[in-house]
Design a protein around this motif. Sequence first.
Motif, PDB file in Angstrom:
ATOM      1  N   ARG A   1       0.828  -1.202   0.000  1.00 51.65           N
ATOM      2  CA  ARG A   1       0.000   0.000   0.000  1.00 51.65           C
ATOM      3  C   ARG A   1       0.857   1.245   0.000  1.00 51.65           C
ATOM      4  N   LYS A   2       0.336   2.328  -0.583  1.00 50.55           N
ATOM      5  CA  LYS A   2       0.984   3.617  -0.416  1.00 50.55           C
ATOM      6  C   LYS A   2       0.878   4.023   1.052  1.00 50.55           C
TER       7      LYS A   2
ATOM      8  N   SER B   1      -2.841   5.023 -12.115  1.00 50.01           N
ATOM      9  CA  SER B   1      -1.936   4.099 -12.807  1.00 50.01           C
ATOM     10  C   SER B   1      -0.860   4.885 -13.531  1.00 50.01           C
TER      11      SER B   1
ATOM     12  N   HIS C   1      -3.078   1.484  -8.608  1.00 50.02           N
ATOM     13  CA  HIS C   1      -3.319   1.637  -7.171  1.00 50.02           C
ATOM     14  C   HIS C   1      -4.720   2.185  -6.967  1.00 50.02           C
ATOM     15  N   TRP C   2      -5.301   1.909  -5.800  1.00 50.41           N
ATOM     16  CA  TRP C   2      -6.599   2.489  -5.452  1.00 50.41           C
ATOM     17  C   TRP C   2      -6.669   2.701  -3.955  1.00 50.41           C
ATOM     18  N   THR C   3      -7.521   3.623  -3.543  1.00 47.74           N
ATOM     19  CA  THR C   3      -7.862   3.823  -2.139  1.00 47.74           C
ATOM     20  C   THR C   3      -9.240   4.459  -2.083  1.00 47.74           C
TER      21      THR C   3
ATOM     22  N   TYR D   1      -5.714   6.634   1.521  1.00 49.10           N
ATOM     23  CA  TYR D   1      -4.586   5.727   1.816  1.00 49.10           C
ATOM     24  C   TYR D   1      -4.499   5.336   3.293  1.00 49.10           C
TER      25      TYR D   1
ATOM     26  N   CYS E   1      -4.383  -0.730  -2.434  1.00 48.77           N
ATOM     27  CA  CYS E   1      -3.060  -1.329  -2.573  1.00 48.77           C
ATOM     28  C   CYS E   1      -2.550  -1.123  -3.985  1.00 48.77           C
ATOM     29  N   PHE E   2      -1.270  -1.437  -4.174  1.00 46.32           N
ATOM     30  CA  PHE E   2      -0.691  -1.514  -5.493  1.00 46.32           C
ATOM     31  C   PHE E   2      -1.108  -2.817  -6.178  1.00 46.32           C
ATOM     32  N   ASP E   3      -1.322  -2.720  -7.472  1.00 41.58           N
ATOM     33  CA  ASP E   3      -1.422  -3.891  -8.350  1.00 41.58           C
ATOM     34  C   ASP E   3      -2.468  -4.886  -7.842  1.00 41.58           C
TER      35      ASP E   3
END
Length: 339
Positions: free
Chosen positions: A59-60, A142, A161-163, A167, A172-174
């Motif tokens: 995650r970021k 992205s 990535h999404w949140t 965050y 999370c990433f990917d």
Amino acid sequence: MKPNFNFKEMEFNSKNGSSKLTVFQTWQKSGSCPKGTVPIRRIRREDLLRAQSVQQFGRKPQEVVLKSNTTIGRFPSINSNALALPAIVNRSAAILATVGANYTGAKADINVWNPNVESEDFTTAQVWLKAGPNDNFESIESGWTVNPQLYGDKKTRLFAHWTKDSYKTTGCFDLQCSGFIQTSSKIALGAAISPISMELGQQYYITIGIYMDENTNNWWLIFGNGITIGYWPASTLNVLKNSATMVEWGGQVYSPNVQKSPHTKTAMGSGKFASSLKGNACYMENIGIVDFSTQLQYPPAVTTLAEENYCYTALNHQDGSESSPTFYFGGPGQNYNCP
């Protein structure tokens, strides 16, 4: 398995198209995945051990806001929409932004580089679609990143990535968590991409598009010339399931050592300032948005922002051969004027 739309790609800067070449993913040299399967980057034990915690893996990091009522520098209004963004002490961005409409898509051709990144930091060149309040926004995004903490090396990699809570605890990433559904057997999120642009040499790019399917409200991630990687389901999101209210293009550096001295040496883009222009600075071309008119177009009104103008810069520039502006961004991080 595929979206219910077919946007015609718009090449705003077709006069310069011969100077750019698309990249491929390194793993594709070994073949592709069989029909009915998708490529997933392996998560190794050493990947987990590099994370601050298992819960934080992939995650970021959460944004650390200076004060709830503190905003960054001067940020002009767009279409009479005043933008007041919080001052974030562990991020530094150089972006082009648009607000003032309900957006159902965005795209860009993103110039590909491999900038210097310190071991605890990461750098990105990406597209964001956002909605919601500053302290609890939703974002799908992205582009490419160099992120040694997550991937274990300093290669340039495709990411998504999404949140849905700025965050804090989600996203999370990917494919590191549930939330993004992959459908492509050709493209692997988190995989290295090559070749890389060279200073004063050949320039390479990736095309990233994120579009909402208005029949399902799912957001589809499109790579290159129409390859559908997968989608964020409407059920994953809250306000974004209707539309985005802000789109950003550009770069971001995460580090505990931004907004302070000594500053991180992690670079953004190519590591050169935006004023260096093509062949030196990282750039984005064919920038576009989609609203409920379903027409892919250059955004009617934009503004630029660089949060640390002595470390990383942003410039929207148009010369006589281009039918729309090219957005340049980046910088070296620590330098004489950014100690």
